[in-house]
Each structure stands twice: as structure tokens, then as C-alpha cells.
Scaffold this motif. Structure first.
Motif, PDB file in Angstrom:
ATOM      1  N   LYS A   1       0.835  -1.209   0.000  1.00 48.63           N
ATOM      2  CA  LYS A   1       0.000   0.000   0.000  1.00 48.63           C
ATOM      3  C   LYS A   1       0.864   1.253   0.000  1.00 48.63           C
ATOM      4  N   ALA A   2       1.896   1.265   0.820  1.00 50.65           N
ATOM      5  CA  ALA A   2       2.782   2.433   0.889  1.00 50.65           C
ATOM      6  C   ALA A   2       3.548   2.625  -0.412  1.00 50.65           C
ATOM      7  N   PHE A   3       3.933   1.515  -1.052  1.00 51.65           N
ATOM      8  CA  PHE A   3       4.673   1.611  -2.311  1.00 51.65           C
ATOM      9  C   PHE A   3       3.808   2.160  -3.455  1.00 51.65           C
ATOM     10  N   LYS A   4       2.506   2.161  -3.299  1.00 58.17           N
ATOM     11  CA  LYS A   4       1.634   2.773  -4.308  1.00 58.17           C
ATOM     12  C   LYS A   4       1.758   4.296  -4.299  1.00 58.17           C
ATOM     13  N   GLU A   5       2.213   4.859  -3.158  1.00 60.31           N
ATOM     14  CA  GLU A   5       2.393   6.302  -3.031  1.00 60.31           C
ATOM     15  C   GLU A   5       3.828   6.744  -3.321  1.00 60.31           C
ATOM     16  N   ASP A   6       4.788   5.831  -3.110  1.00 58.71           N
ATOM     17  CA  ASP A   6       6.197   6.235  -3.208  1.00 58.71           C
ATOM     18  C   ASP A   6       7.067   5.006  -3.441  1.00 58.71           C
ATOM     19  N   SER A   7       8.226   5.211  -4.039  1.00 61.61           N
ATOM     20  CA  SER A   7       9.164   4.111  -4.282  1.00 61.61           C
ATOM     21  C   SER A   7      10.070   3.853  -3.087  1.00 61.61           C
ATOM     22  N   GLU A   8       9.960   4.698  -2.049  1.00 61.93           N
ATOM     23  CA  GLU A   8      10.712   4.518  -0.809  1.00 61.93           C
ATOM     24  C   GLU A   8       9.720   4.522   0.345  1.00 61.93           C
ATOM     25  N   ILE A   9       9.901   3.630   1.289  1.00 57.85           N
ATOM     26  CA  ILE A   9       8.998   3.617   2.440  1.00 57.85           C
ATOM     27  C   ILE A   9       9.790   3.558   3.743  1.00 57.85           C
ATOM     28  N   LEU A  10       9.087   3.884   4.815  1.00 58.05           N
ATOM     29  CA  LEU A  10       9.668   3.958   6.160  1.00 58.05           C
ATOM     30  C   LEU A  10       8.780   3.139   7.086  1.00 58.05           C
ATOM     31  N   ILE A  11       9.376   2.257   7.855  1.00 60.79           N
ATOM     32  CA  ILE A  11       8.636   1.455   8.835  1.00 60.79           C
ATOM     33  C   ILE A  11       9.161   1.841  10.210  1.00 60.79           C
ATOM     34  N   GLU A  12       8.264   2.334  11.069  1.00 60.22           N
ATOM     35  CA  GLU A  12       8.686   2.893  12.351  1.00 60.22           C
ATOM     36  C   GLU A  12       8.004   2.194  13.522  1.00 60.22           C
ATOM     37  N   SER A  13       8.710   2.139  14.625  1.00 55.50           N
ATOM     38  CA  SER A  13       8.130   1.599  15.854  1.00 55.50           C
ATOM     39  C   SER A  13       7.030   2.525  16.371  1.00 55.50           C
ATOM     40  N   PHE A  14       6.098   1.953  17.063  1.00 58.40           N
ATOM     41  CA  PHE A  14       5.013   2.714  17.695  1.00 58.40           C
ATOM     42  C   PHE A  14       5.528   3.355  18.976  1.00 58.40           C
ATOM     43  N   LEU A  15       5.280   4.650  19.101  1.00 60.73           N
ATOM     44  CA  LEU A  15       5.645   5.378  20.317  1.00 60.73           C
ATOM     45  C   LEU A  15       4.373   5.640  21.114  1.00 60.73           C
TER      46      LEU A  15
END
Length: 324
Positions: free
Chosen positions: A183-197
Motif C-alpha cells: 500500500k505504501a509503495f503505491k504512493e512512493d518508491s521509498e517507504i519507512l517502517i517505524e516503531s510505535f511510540l
């Protein structure tokens, strides 16, 4: 003599409609006694000035237009384009090439802050706390187990270069991670996966006001949804409390960090940054350099709480740029 101001809006991203609203509000509230504002639509298929419901094509060699036989040039551009090309530096690089003044930061700062990954790398160098993260480029090999081992669950999956929460997912189970990545790659060719704060989410505007870096009152974000997604931002599914319900200690820490981040990134113009307070320590999430500018948007509400009305907010931005 009144200065001609181009209020640019639209863009090439999913945020076109939101940008049109922001630009229309800026056009409406700019002081017509001081300036001659023009609505300029920057779209993939055309760059046009809208004047009395007529379209006039922009001459890209110098960002001017002809109205009949009269050539009209601009003294300054008010940038209201969310996303590309207004928030990622591309349009600003063009303006700087033709020596056109504009209300945003220089193109490099715009490009840097639009890239979440690079912004996080920059602020970490100065000791700014952030979430744990993993970066992925489209086509890269990955294993969900290795990602979860680093960031934990729940976690967020975000496009690296996108705004308004398009393409973002919050994941609770490893089996759902691959779908969120797609889903994220549909918006951009680079993605970021982050921990929940787990903490208090706040948004804070920092602007140049009358020549000084000014931190506006903080807004606390309380989303009805699982996180501050598009629906929460634009469809009333969140409570935005200004000023935020923070202790004096928390407020001071957030304002100090927000000003520090604005300064170390060498910003000018508008900015609105997001933080999560974890045990009284603000953790930086991201910076928006063309934040929403409608009457209902966060930064204008913060400015009003500070004592700056919309007209003064926009007039100041243009005047600051003209003075440079």
C-alpha cells in the motif's frame, strides 16, 4: 506600488484538492490594499493564472503571463502546494534559478524535509530522539520477521515522500505487514517502517514572524481513529486541542526542541512538526513545510491562539520574503 503575488496551488500529488483549498484561503486573505494576488494553478497538464474565471498560460521562462498585450510579472510567490512539486524542492529550485522570491525555505531544505528518512538521519545527528525505523526501496528484498525484530509491534508503515497520511498503515500483526508495505509503495518508491511510540501526540508550528523564529502554541492531537490518518485530519475524526494539555515542563521541552529542529535544518517560512511525548521526552516524527492553511487547519489555529489572524499570517509571510 502594489506588489504582484502569485499564490501557487495544486501540484502533482494526491494532495491536489487540499492544496487548492489552502491556496484559495491564502488568496482570499492576502491584503488587497498591499498586494495584487493572483491564483496560479500548477498542474501536470498546465500552469495557468485564473483571473475573473479566465485562464492565462504561465510563461515558464520567467513565470510571467500575458493578459491581452500586457505582460504581467510577479514580485513574489506564495507557495501553497502540498506535496510535489511545491513541498519537495522542485518548484523552489526553478524559482531560485529565475531569481523569483518565494515564501518557502530554499529548495534543498524543502527537499530534505520532504524526505522523512533523510530528515530523521539529519536530526539524529544532533541528538534529537526519534522512533526506531527501517527503510525500504521498491524492489528490495526483505523479511517481515527481521523488520518486526527491529521495530516491534505495533508499527507504522509510511511512504517516505508523501503527505496528508496517504498510504500510511498501523500494523498489529506480522501477517499484515506485506500488504501495508504494498500500500505504501503505491504512493512512493521509498517507504519507512517505524516503531510505535506510546505517548502524547502534539503538533507545533514554527514560523518566521517579523524577522524572528517564533514557536506557536502547541496542539494536542487526540484521534478517534487508531492514529492521525487522513480521515482524522480532514473529516473531523480527531480532536485538536490548542493549547495542548501539557505541563509547563512538557511544553517547554517541546518548544525548545521544535525551535532547535527548525534551526538545525536551516529552515525559513512555515513549518509544522509532529512529536510524540514519551515520559516527558519529545520524539520527532516529521516536518511539514507547506502545512494546511485553511481556517480549520492546525497551524492557522495555532497562529490565532498566539494572536496572529489569517490575514496577518499570510501578509507577514509575503513581506518577510520580499524583504530578503
Amino acid at each position: 506600488m502594489k506588489k504582484n503575488i502569485a499564490v501557487v496551488m495544486g501540484g502533482y500529488s494526491s494532495e491536489v484538492a487540499i492544496s487548492m483549498k489552502s491556496g484559495s484561503v491564502a488568496f482570499k486573505h492576502l491584503d488587497k490594499e498591499k498586494f495584487n494576488p493572483y491564483q496560479v494553478h500548477i498542474l501536470p497538464n498546465k500552469w495557468v493564472v485564473i483571473d475573473n474565471n479566465k485562464e492565462y498560460e504561465i510563461e515558464k521562462k520567467d513565470f510571467s503571463f500575458f493578459k491581452g498585450d500586457k505582460k504581467i510579472t510577479f514580485d513574489c510567490v506564495f507557495n501553497a502546494i502540498h506535496g510535489s512539486p511545491g513541498e519537495d524542492g522542485k518548484l523552489l529550485a526553478y524559482f531560485e534559478l529565475i531569481n523569483m522570491k518565494h515564501t518557502s525555505a530554499p529548495f534543498y531544505q524543502m527537499a530534505l524535509t520532504f524526505n522523512k528518512r533523510d530528515t530523521l538521519s539529519a536530526v539524529k545527528h544532533y541528538g534529537i530522539p526519534t522512533a526506531e525505523s527501517v527503510y525500504l526501496n521498491k524492489g528490495a528484498n526483505y523479511t517481515t520477521s527481521e523488520i518486526i525484530e527491529k521495530v516491534g509491534l505495533p508499527c507504522f508503515v509510511k511512504p517516505n515522500n508523501a503527505g496528508s497520511s496517504f498510504g500510511i498503515s498501523k500494523i498489529y500483526k506480522e501477517k499484515n505487514l506485506s500488504k501495508a508495505i504494498d500500500k505504501a509503495f503505491k504512493e512512493d518508491s521509498e517507504i519507512l517502517i517505524e516503531s510505535f511510540l506510546d505517548g502524547i501526540e502534539v503538533s507545533v508550528g514554527v514560523i518566521e514572524y517579523k524577522g524572528e523564529v517564533t514557536v506557536l502554541p502547541i496542539t494536542e492531537i487526540v484521534s478517534e481513529n487508531d492514529f492521525f490518518d487522513y480521515d482524522a485530519k480532514y473529516n473531523g475524526k480527531s480532536e485538536e486541542i490548542t493549547p495542548a494539555r501539557l505541563t509547563k515542563f512538557q511544553e517547554t521541552k517541546v518548544k525548545e526542541m521544535a525551535k532547535k529542529v527548525y534551526t538545525i535544518l536551516n529552515m525559513t517560512g512555515f513549518s509544522r512538526s509532529e512529536y510524540i511525548l514519551v515520559k516527558d521526552v519529545p520524539h520527532f516524527l516529521e516536518m511539514n513545510t507547506v502545512p494546511g492553511l485553511t481556517e480549520a487547519s492546525i497551524l492557522p489555529k495555532q497562529a490565532k491562539e498566539y494572536g496572529i489572524e489569517l490575514s496577518e499570517l499570510f501578509n507577514n509571510s509575503v513581506q518577510q520574503s520580499l524583504n530578503k
